[in-house]
Design a protein around this motif. Structure first.
Motif, PDB file in Angstrom:
ATOM      1  N   ALA A 188      75.810 -63.669  26.886  1.00 59.69           N
ATOM      2  CA  ALA A 188      77.091 -63.285  27.472  1.00 59.69           C
ATOM      3  C   ALA A 188      77.895 -62.413  26.510  1.00 59.69           C
ATOM      4  CB  ALA A 188      77.886 -64.536  27.850  1.00 59.69           C
ATOM      5  N   ASP A 189      77.849 -62.746  25.217  1.00 61.62           N
ATOM      6  CA  ASP A 189      78.539 -61.921  24.225  1.00 61.62           C
ATOM      7  C   ASP A 189      77.908 -60.534  24.143  1.00 61.62           C
ATOM      8  OD1 ASP A 189      79.932 -64.233  23.819  1.00 61.62           O
ATOM      9  OD2 ASP A 189      79.688 -64.260  21.641  1.00 61.62           O
ATOM     10  N   GLY A 190      76.592 -60.489  24.214  1.00 54.89           N
ATOM     11  CA  GLY A 190      75.907 -59.201  24.188  1.00 54.89           C
ATOM     12  C   GLY A 190      76.268 -58.349  25.390  1.00 54.89           C
ATOM     13  N   GLU A 191      76.360 -58.974  26.563  1.00 55.74           N
ATOM     14  CA  GLU A 191      76.740 -58.234  27.761  1.00 55.74           C
ATOM     15  C   GLU A 191      78.165 -57.712  27.649  1.00 55.74           C
ATOM     16  OE1 GLU A 191      74.990 -57.268  30.441  1.00 55.74           O
ATOM     17  OE2 GLU A 191      73.247 -57.990  29.330  1.00 55.74           O
ATOM     18  N   ALA A 192      79.046 -58.488  27.012  1.00 54.21           N
ATOM     19  CA  ALA A 192      80.418 -58.020  26.808  1.00 54.21           C
ATOM     20  C   ALA A 192      80.451 -56.783  25.908  1.00 54.21           C
ATOM     21  CB  ALA A 192      81.262 -59.140  26.205  1.00 54.21           C
ATOM     22  N   LEU A 193      79.628 -56.779  24.863  1.00 55.94           N
ATOM     23  CA  LEU A 193      79.570 -55.612  23.974  1.00 55.94           C
ATOM     24  C   LEU A 193      78.985 -54.399  24.690  1.00 55.94           C
ATOM     25  CD1 LEU A 193      78.407 -57.224  20.608  1.00 55.94           C
ATOM     26  CD2 LEU A 193      80.641 -56.263  21.137  1.00 55.94           C
ATOM     27  N   ILE A 194      77.963 -54.620  25.502  1.00 57.71           N
ATOM     28  CA  ILE A 194      77.377 -53.507  26.250  1.00 57.71           C
ATOM     29  C   ILE A 194      78.378 -52.973  27.276  1.00 57.71           C
ATOM     30  CG2 ILE A 194      75.570 -52.902  27.909  1.00 57.71           C
ATOM     31  CD1 ILE A 194      73.722 -54.827  26.368  1.00 57.71           C
ATOM     32  N   GLY A 195      79.173 -53.879  27.871  1.00 59.58           N
ATOM     33  CA  GLY A 195      80.233 -53.429  28.762  1.00 59.58           C
ATOM     34  C   GLY A 195      81.259 -52.576  28.036  1.00 59.58           C
ATOM     35  N   ARG A 196      81.603 -52.974  26.817  1.00 61.09           N
ATOM     36  CA  ARG A 196      82.520 -52.185  26.007  1.00 61.09           C
ATOM     37  C   ARG A 196      81.908 -50.812  25.691  1.00 61.09           C
ATOM     38  NH1 ARG A 196      87.965 -52.022  24.277  1.00 61.09           N
ATOM     39  NH2 ARG A 196      88.020 -50.682  22.431  1.00 61.09           N
ATOM     40  N   ALA A 197      80.598 -50.792  25.407  1.00 57.77           N
ATOM     41  CA  ALA A 197      79.921 -49.522  25.138  1.00 57.77           C
ATOM     42  C   ALA A 197      79.987 -48.613  26.361  1.00 57.77           C
ATOM     43  CB  ALA A 197      78.468 -49.783  24.746  1.00 57.77           C
ATOM     44  N   ARG A 198      79.820 -49.173  27.540  1.00 57.92           N
ATOM     45  CA  ARG A 198      79.905 -48.381  28.770  1.00 57.92           C
ATOM     46  C   ARG A 198      81.295 -47.755  28.922  1.00 57.92           C
ATOM     47  NH1 ARG A 198      77.841 -51.823  31.661  1.00 57.92           N
ATOM     48  NH2 ARG A 198      75.776 -50.966  32.070  1.00 57.92           N
ATOM     49  N   GLU A 199      82.332 -48.518  28.578  1.00 58.75           N
ATOM     50  CA  GLU A 199      83.692 -47.990  28.640  1.00 58.75           C
ATOM     51  C   GLU A 199      83.876 -46.850  27.641  1.00 58.75           C
ATOM     52  OE1 GLU A 199      86.395 -51.172  27.978  1.00 58.75           O
ATOM     53  OE2 GLU A 199      85.779 -52.307  29.752  1.00 58.75           O
ATOM     54  N   GLU A 200      83.366 -47.023  26.416  1.00 55.79           N
ATOM     55  CA  GLU A 200      83.503 -45.977  25.400  1.00 55.79           C
ATOM     56  C   GLU A 200      82.792 -44.695  25.831  1.00 55.79           C
ATOM     57  OE1 GLU A 200      85.161 -45.874  22.621  1.00 55.79           O
ATOM     58  OE2 GLU A 200      85.797 -47.959  22.359  1.00 55.79           O
ATOM     59  N   ILE A 201      81.598 -44.837  26.395  1.00 51.99           N
ATOM     60  CA  ILE A 201      80.832 -43.671  26.843  1.00 51.99           C
ATOM     61  C   ILE A 201      81.566 -42.955  27.969  1.00 51.99           C
ATOM     62  CG2 ILE A 201      78.691 -42.957  27.977  1.00 51.99           C
ATOM     63  CD1 ILE A 201      77.313 -45.278  26.444  1.00 51.99           C
ATOM     64  N   THR A 202      82.097 -43.714  28.920  1.00 54.10           N
ATOM     65  CA  THR A 202      82.808 -43.121  30.054  1.00 54.10           C
ATOM     66  C   THR A 202      84.087 -42.421  29.606  1.00 54.10           C
ATOM     67  OG1 THR A 202      81.934 -44.833  31.524  1.00 54.10           O
ATOM     68  CG2 THR A 202      83.840 -43.604  32.297  1.00 54.10           C
ATOM     69  N   GLN A 203      84.871 -43.065  28.741  1.00 50.37           N
ATOM     70  CA  GLN A 203      86.124 -42.470  28.292  1.00 50.37           C
ATOM     71  C   GLN A 203      85.885 -41.194  27.489  1.00 50.37           C
ATOM     72  OE1 GLN A 203      88.259 -45.513  26.159  1.00 50.37           O
ATOM     73  NE2 GLN A 203      88.569 -46.789  27.965  1.00 50.37           N
ATOM     74  N   PHE A 204      84.858 -41.194  26.645  1.00 48.58           N
ATOM     75  CA  PHE A 204      84.548 -40.005  25.855  1.00 48.58           C
ATOM     76  C   PHE A 204      84.164 -38.845  26.764  1.00 48.58           C
ATOM     77  CE2 PHE A 204      82.143 -37.180  23.171  1.00 48.58           C
ATOM     78  CZ  PHE A 204      82.743 -37.282  21.924  1.00 48.58           C
ATOM     79  N   LYS A 205      83.361 -39.134  27.782  1.00 51.25           N
ATOM     80  CA  LYS A 205      82.912 -38.077  28.691  1.00 51.25           C
ATOM     81  C   LYS A 205      84.061 -37.521  29.518  1.00 51.25           C
ATOM     82  CE  LYS A 205      78.846 -37.051  31.463  1.00 51.25           C
ATOM     83  NZ  LYS A 205      77.585 -37.608  32.026  1.00 51.25           N
ATOM     84  N   ARG A 206      84.969 -38.398  29.954  1.00 49.17           N
ATOM     85  CA  ARG A 206      86.127 -37.937  30.726  1.00 49.17           C
ATOM     86  C   ARG A 206      87.084 -37.107  29.878  1.00 49.17           C
ATOM     87  NH1 ARG A 206      87.720 -43.484  34.080  1.00 49.17           N
ATOM     88  NH2 ARG A 206      86.077 -43.318  35.672  1.00 49.17           N
ATOM     89  N   SER A 207      87.225 -37.487  28.616  1.00 48.69           N
ATOM     90  CA  SER A 207      88.184 -36.799  27.746  1.00 48.69           C
ATOM     91  C   SER A 207      87.673 -35.453  27.257  1.00 48.69           C
ATOM     92  CB  SER A 207      88.535 -37.683  26.540  1.00 48.69           C
ATOM     93  OG  SER A 207      89.094 -38.911  26.955  1.00 48.69           O
ATOM     94  N   LEU A 208      86.393 -35.400  26.867  1.00 50.60           N
ATOM     95  CA  LEU A 208      85.849 -34.209  26.223  1.00 50.60           C
ATOM     96  C   LEU A 208      84.771 -33.511  27.041  1.00 50.60           C
ATOM     97  CD1 LEU A 208      85.615 -35.559  22.563  1.00 50.60           C
ATOM     98  CD2 LEU A 208      87.438 -34.210  23.594  1.00 50.60           C
ATOM     99  N   ASN A 209      84.412 -34.107  28.186  1.00 50.06           N
ATOM    100  CA  ASN A 209      83.391 -33.515  29.061  1.00 50.06           C
ATOM    101  C   ASN A 209      82.087 -33.259  28.308  1.00 50.06           C
ATOM    102  OD1 ASN A 209      82.442 -32.607  31.556  1.00 50.06           O
ATOM    103  ND2 ASN A 209      82.984 -30.470  31.111  1.00 50.06           N
ATOM    104  N   ASP A 210      81.700 -34.227  27.489  1.00 49.50           N
ATOM    105  CA  ASP A 210      80.479 -34.095  26.694  1.00 49.50           C
ATOM    106  C   ASP A 210      79.912 -35.485  26.450  1.00 49.50           C
ATOM    107  OD1 ASP A 210      78.450 -32.960  25.292  1.00 49.50           O
ATOM    108  OD2 ASP A 210      79.651 -32.353  23.555  1.00 49.50           O
ATOM    109  N   ALA A 211      78.624 -35.518  26.101  1.00 52.21           N
ATOM    110  CA  ALA A 211      77.987 -36.802  25.807  1.00 52.21           C
ATOM    111  C   ALA A 211      78.469 -37.325  24.469  1.00 52.21           C
ATOM    112  CB  ALA A 211      76.465 -36.641  25.798  1.00 52.21           C
ATOM    113  N   ILE A 212      78.643 -38.627  24.371  1.00 52.64           N
ATOM    114  CA  ILE A 212      79.142 -39.231  23.152  1.00 52.64           C
ATOM    115  C   ILE A 212      78.046 -39.246  22.080  1.00 52.64           C
ATOM    116  CG2 ILE A 212      78.497 -41.574  23.856  1.00 52.64           C
ATOM    117  CD1 ILE A 212      81.084 -42.565  22.520  1.00 52.64           C
TER     118      ILE A 212
END
Length: 259
Positions: free
Chosen positions: A90-114
């Protein structure tokens, strides 16, 4: 009061007289007794390119025969970046969920892959934040992050490592020894196919060497991330064949030593 944890493990922010954070150490113990995950860097199969690749493998403990083989993937691939955790799932899934948020926010902000190194540093900072406050606890999970550009390991204390090879879980010591044996100072010496075979061999032999894990039903999952190609999951039939070959080779070697 003794420093075995009594009185000093009630909050992640409480130091013992020896300067230890027991809740962080407990989080590490949750990882050390969990199924093994490994990753290693390699060269692309095409000798004409100078591209690199990363292979990530995990042993999945099947707690019941009702689970379908080949399903319930534990390696998550998001925009060409593979993430896998061991420890408390469950802790690992929470970290992977956080990673998904970071990837999405970076792409929306800079229109590029993180960049994978930036993602690793952000997740490491997030883990380290959970060791600072008494209202939250450390994550009882270790994370491997891989892409064609690099391989990183994040420990429960928030430490991030850039690696040629990495291992975490109950058989980490054996796996690290084997990874060091096949890795030179420059890192990538195997091509992708050879790295897949080595990863499966290492996990198979590690389980055979562990009496406590030998009889448990285990399934392996392997993902390859190469330059210029989509992430590839190794088919379960191919994994079974390589596991069989590794088991037979190990049994033959053990029989030879007994002679």
């Amino acid at each position: 009061m003794t420093s075995v944890g009594t009185g000093y493990d009630l909050a992640a922010s409480t130091f013992s007289p020896e300067g230890r954070l027991f809740q962080v150490e407990y989080a590490g113990k949750a990882v050390d007794s969990a199924p093994t995950i490994i990753g290693l860097r390699a060269k692309c199969n095409n000798d004409k390119t100078a591209g690199k690749c990363t292979v990530i493998a995990v042993e999945k403990m099947r707690s019941t025969r009702l689970l379908r083989p080949g399903r319930n993937n534990q390696i998550t691939v998001i925009d060409g970046i593979a993430l896998v955790s061991t420890g408390l799932l469950a802790d690992g899934e929470a970290l992977i969920g956080r990673a998904r948020e970071e990837i999405t926010q970076f792409k929306r902000s800079l229109n590029d892959a993180i960049p994978v190194d930036y993602l690793a540093s952000q997740l490491a900072f997030y883990c380290q934040q959970h060791t600072l406050y008494s209202s939250i606890r450390p994550f009882g999970a270790c994370l491997l992050i891989g892409s064609p550009d690099g391989l990183f390991q994040i420990d429960p204390n928030g430490q991030v490592w850039g690696c040629h090879g990495a291992a975490a879980g109950r058989s980490r010591q054996y796996c690290r020894t084997e990874l060091e044996r096949i890795t030179t100072g420059s890192g990538e010496v195997l091509n992708a196919d050879e790295a897949v075979k080595q990863a499966i061999k290492i996990l198979t032999v590690a389980r055979l060497e562990d009496p406590a894990a030998r009889e448990r039903p285990v399934e392996l999952e392997v993902v390859v991330l190469e330059d210029g190609k989509l992430p590839k999951r190794i088919p379960l039939t191919d994994i079974h064949e390589m596991v069989k070959q590794a088991t037979e080779a190990h049994t033959a070697a053990m029989d030879f030593e007994e002679i």
